[in-house]
Design an enzyme around this catalytic site. Structure first.
Site, PDB file in Angstrom:
ATOM      1  N   ILE A 121      -0.193  79.257 -71.141  1.00  0.00           N
ATOM      2  CA  ILE A 121      -0.586  79.176 -69.730  1.00  0.00           C
ATOM      3  C   ILE A 121      -0.795  80.569 -69.156  1.00  0.00           C
ATOM      4  O   ILE A 121      -1.818  80.873 -68.519  1.00  0.00           O
ATOM      5  CB  ILE A 121       0.481  78.412 -68.916  1.00  0.00           C
ATOM      6  CG1 ILE A 121       0.403  76.907 -69.208  1.00  0.00           C
ATOM      7  CG2 ILE A 121       0.305  78.661 -67.418  1.00  0.00           C
ATOM      8  CD1 ILE A 121      -0.824  76.206 -68.646  1.00  0.00           C
ATOM      9  N   VAL A 124      -3.985  82.095 -70.771  1.00  0.00           N
ATOM     10  CA  VAL A 124      -5.252  81.584 -70.247  1.00  0.00           C
ATOM     11  C   VAL A 124      -5.473  82.058 -68.820  1.00  0.00           C
ATOM     12  O   VAL A 124      -6.582  82.452 -68.445  1.00  0.00           O
ATOM     13  CB  VAL A 124      -5.272  80.039 -70.322  1.00  0.00           C
ATOM     14  CG1 VAL A 124      -6.414  79.466 -69.481  1.00  0.00           C
ATOM     15  CG2 VAL A 124      -5.425  79.578 -71.769  1.00  0.00           C
ATOM     16  N   GLU A 125      -4.428  82.037 -68.018  1.00  0.00           N
ATOM     17  CA  GLU A 125      -4.588  82.335 -66.598  1.00  0.00           C
ATOM     18  C   GLU A 125      -4.874  83.807 -66.327  1.00  0.00           C
ATOM     19  O   GLU A 125      -5.781  84.131 -65.547  1.00  0.00           O
ATOM     20  CB  GLU A 125      -3.335  81.893 -65.830  1.00  0.00           C
ATOM     21  CG  GLU A 125      -3.151  80.387 -65.752  1.00  0.00           C
ATOM     22  CD  GLU A 125      -4.230  79.701 -64.931  1.00  0.00           C
ATOM     23  OE1 GLU A 125      -4.857  80.368 -64.101  1.00  0.00           O
ATOM     24  OE2 GLU A 125      -4.440  78.489 -65.147  1.00  0.00           O
ATOM     25  N   THR A 126      -4.109  84.692 -66.928  1.00  0.00           N
ATOM     26  CA  THR A 126      -4.235  86.115 -66.549  1.00  0.00           C
ATOM     27  C   THR A 126      -4.160  87.075 -67.723  1.00  0.00           C
ATOM     28  O   THR A 126      -3.921  88.268 -67.522  1.00  0.00           O
ATOM     29  CB  THR A 126      -3.129  86.500 -65.543  1.00  0.00           C
ATOM     30  OG1 THR A 126      -1.843  86.265 -66.136  1.00  0.00           O
ATOM     31  CG2 THR A 126      -3.256  85.718 -64.249  1.00  0.00           C
ATOM     32  N   TYR A 314      -9.853  72.720 -69.856  1.00  0.00           N
ATOM     33  CA  TYR A 314      -8.755  73.653 -69.631  1.00  0.00           C
ATOM     34  C   TYR A 314      -7.543  73.256 -70.470  1.00  0.00           C
ATOM     35  O   TYR A 314      -6.928  74.095 -71.149  1.00  0.00           O
ATOM     36  CB  TYR A 314      -8.396  73.672 -68.150  1.00  0.00           C
ATOM     37  CG  TYR A 314      -7.179  74.516 -67.836  1.00  0.00           C
ATOM     38  CD1 TYR A 314      -7.311  75.873 -67.568  1.00  0.00           C
ATOM     39  CD2 TYR A 314      -5.904  73.954 -67.820  1.00  0.00           C
ATOM     40  CE1 TYR A 314      -6.194  76.652 -67.285  1.00  0.00           C
ATOM     41  CE2 TYR A 314      -4.788  74.730 -67.547  1.00  0.00           C
ATOM     42  CZ  TYR A 314      -4.932  76.076 -67.276  1.00  0.00           C
ATOM     43  OH  TYR A 314      -3.824  76.836 -67.019  1.00  0.00           O
TER      44      TYR A 314
END
Length: 335
Positions: A121, A124-126, A314
């Site tokens: 997570i 993928v996010e940052t 996603y």
């Protein structure tokens, strides 16, 4: 809500053009913004002058609206996957895992969410915290709340939540950076999610999702647990379909994420699946590869990942990155 996609596509640019004249006024002078300021101040006991001043410093940005109209999730799978399943993201994920192995193990025991999911997570996010966003969050939320009619109601709620978050966590309303949609910190929580699911992971009295890795990972684990993650449960299985057309009515296409069937029902239709779990809700997901469609069965834990971002693409990217990072961290992929 207009049902025709073609008509919606025609009217959306006109609606956006109509808001540009309002945006040119600046938020401080706009009646709709002033009404919003009064409403949330009265409802939450906020100082009206402070709310007006913060909104007055916000700026509407055309680039934010443009980004909203071309999300990565609109791409086919074979173009979406390479954004996240890169050698660098896998290698960096393995390093991140090794650096935080002790806290990841502790959180997995506490919340039942696998370490690889927590790592993926944040990856993928940052990119494991390297890119938490370049926009002032209040600019993003105000732009979308007042100058993006298709989702204005949602973003007005999030803008209100930003003011409450500022009060709760001593966060500067005008000083925090995030994504073009107003998501914040290493895990990219929207303000409402920050207030609802963020956890003080190290007991220092604050919930800091920008730099405090204890808070970040505990908050992601809490988010998944609160959304029904099943400890020890499977996430998704690749399957082959002898006759995809016969199962078309069971498939989850686009942003349709409702479980239409069960594992047992898919077996009755001839889909070969691992033993057990007949009662589990299931999604039959077609993913567009360059050669055609590939098919996956998403299980309840796959659905939980979609609660983080309402997209099967996603969730699949998170799941596949999680598996790749786990293998790399264990040295099982030969690297």
């Amino acid at each position: 809500m207009i049902s025709s996609p073609a008509l919606s596509a025609l009217l959306l640019p006109l609606a956006l053009l109509a808001t540009q004249a309002l945006a040119a006024q600046g938020f401080a002078e706009r009646a709709d913004v002033q009404a919003f300021a009064r409403e949330i101040s009265e409802r939450n006991g906020l100082d009206l002058a402070d709310v007006r001043a913060a909104l007055g410093r916000a700026e509407s940005q055309k680039s934010i609206i443009e980004a909203m109209t071309r999300p990565a999730e609109a791409k086919p799978w074979h173009r979406y996957r390479p954004i996240f399943l890169t050698e660098k993201r896998i290698a960096d994920g393995a390093v991140f895992w090794r650096e935080h192995a002790e806290r990841l193990e502790r959180l997995e025991r506490q919340y039942g969410v696998p370490a690889e999911i927590l790592v993926a997570i944040v990856g993928v996010e940052t990119g494991y915290g390297r890119n938490v966003g370049k926009y002032n969050v209040i600019d993003a939320l105000a732009t979308l709340a007042f100058d993006y009619p298709p989702r204005a109601a949602f973003f007005r709620k999030e803008l209100e939540q930003l003011f409450l978050l500022s009060r709760d966590e001593r966060v500067s309303v005008n000083g925090v950076k995030g994504s073009y949609a107003g998501a914040m910190g290493m895990p990219q929580f929207m303000p409402s999610s920050y207030r609802e699911y963020a956890v003080d992971g190290d007991g220092d009295g604050r919930r800091d999702l920008w730099v405090n890795v204890d808070d970040v990972l505990a908050s992601v684990a809490n988010y998944f647990a609160r959304h029904g993650w099943q400890p020890g449960g499977e996430v998704a299985w690749p399957v082959e379909l002898a006759d995809p057309a016969a199962l078309d009515g069971l498939m989850n296409r686009g942003r349709d994420l409702a479980a239409r069937t069960t594992v047992g029902e898919l077996r009755k239709h001839g889909v070969r699946l691992p033993a057990g779990g007949d009662e589990l809700a299931a999604m039959l997901i077609p993913l567009q590869d360059e050669e055609g469609e590939a098919y996956w069965v998403g299980l309840p834990n796959f659905y939980v990942i979609t609660r983080y971002n309402h997209s099967a693409l996603y969730a699949m990217a998170v799941w596949q990155l999680a598996q790749a990072v786990k293998a790399r961290a264990a040295g099982a992929d030969g690297a």
